[in-house]
Motif scaffolding. Sequence first.
Motif: not given
Length: 578
Positions: A234-244
Amino acid sequence: MVSTQVALAFGAAIAAVRAASLADYCTVDYVTSVLPTEDLGLAVTIDASSVSAALATNQSVTSEWYAASVIDYCNVTFAYSHNGLNNDTVHVSYLVPTPENFSNRYVSTGGGGLAINSGASYSPSGIIVGAVSGITDGGFGNFDTQFDAAFLLAAGTVNWQATYMFGYQAHHELATLGKQFTKNFFNVSDSDKLYSYYQGCSEGGREGWSQIQRFAEQFDGVVTGAPAFRYGQLQVNHLSGGVIEEAMGYYPPPCELEKIMNLTIAACDGLDGKVDGVISRSDLCKLNFNYTSTIGEPYYCAASSGTSLRRRQAAPTGYAPAQNGTITAEGVAVASAFTNGLIDSQGKRIYINPQPGSAFTDAITQYNTNTSKWEVAISSLGGEWVARYLQLQDTSNLASLANVTADTLRDWMVLGMQKYYDSLQTTWPDITPFKDAGGKVIHVHGESDFSIPTASSVHYYEAVRSTMYGSLAYNDSVAEMDDFYRLFMVPGGAHCSSNPYEPNGGWPATTLQTVIEWAEKGVAPDTLENDGGVIDTLCKWPLRPLWSGNGTSLECVSDEKSRDSWIYTFDAFKFPVY
């Protein structure tokens, strides 16, 4: 420890407490006399000199989690230490109801974000139902100190005591002490049942499950909202938008994403059979709506000092110019990839993101006044998790996402899951002991939650169902789950609250009362009362809401295709992710 002499001196007062007024027993002397000195198996020592007792009368309280009320209570605090540990102090606070309102109940309430308690956001709900209501500071310093402040002993050195306290231990101690304190305070005999409950959302929801999974007999009933399951993912996934966005080389202005969201809400509103400003069936939206239909639609947002979409924590600040344009194919590509969730370089699923119609919070961008361009805004939730909790740096965010790919995020998720599996992950799927102990749990989640994906709750429910009843047919296994565990999604609901973008969605305010009725009277909730929403009753998973008769009649229906749209396999990992 409190002396036997002091306890005896107040014995008569204990016996008469239910006939006394609030002011009579809201004193340091009386509280000291009824501190839980019994052997509770905790190996802790209470500091009797730390006791405080403050009378509060005619206090107006309001929240989306309980009805607006005027309450009286005694706020009792004291500290304890763990035997054998140096410089170890944990503070607990218990709100005590008036004697005439006490209903033989105790309630623990949880935190949010990196806070182990939410203060008055939840605790008055205990007083409202006639319970002593407790919160803890986890031993982090005081009730306002969060876990991140206590996590590192020094750069590179984890404070594992604080980590286990945050993970589950502090709430176990809070409830164990709180239940005995309640019995002593109101002279509840061993033959009288003291019912115990828990309520919390987000991190507080995770804390509730940490108790269910480890301490089966601790609570008779639990209310968890949008639990922060799967901390590693969950916590790492908060970075998903920026990585995309970095991978696509496009950084949509916040106004563009907000327009896509609003158009999605408008397009999917009526899929449930009624146009009411609420997406009640985000599953049908996912199956039928395509973001490409929004390309070319105009958007406009006035200049501001910050971004237009809310973040749960540490929003990007600074100047944002007027945003005037049309939705682009690139913006739609970002929105589509974000909603689809993280996929690794082998085409395998890593994790999930919020349902269509939710705010694109983790894909929000910020404006760089030096370059006059929009750029990635690194989520402080994800960035701090990686920098502080995985890399053990004393810092609150990553400096950049340069060279960070979806595969990088996957590997960070694996590291977090391994490192904190026994403390923060909180996904143990076999909760048979809780069921066998007679426990009941009501689990709620906003369908448009922008922070913790709603499907995260479905995934855990299904993990429990398949683990405990995988040999049964689906409907038979759901019937078994219904005996003790029921999941409800709130149409249009945001993260632990109603949604400003779908204001007709409402939020269930009497969920604690509902689980009390279930635990004490056997009244199991087939639907859940929803306050302030156009849908006033919530359907129990896996049933879904559907209006008929031109929007005049609401039914909870079975829809296998829609149900399947909530089910994911995280095949990017070589091990089960419950």
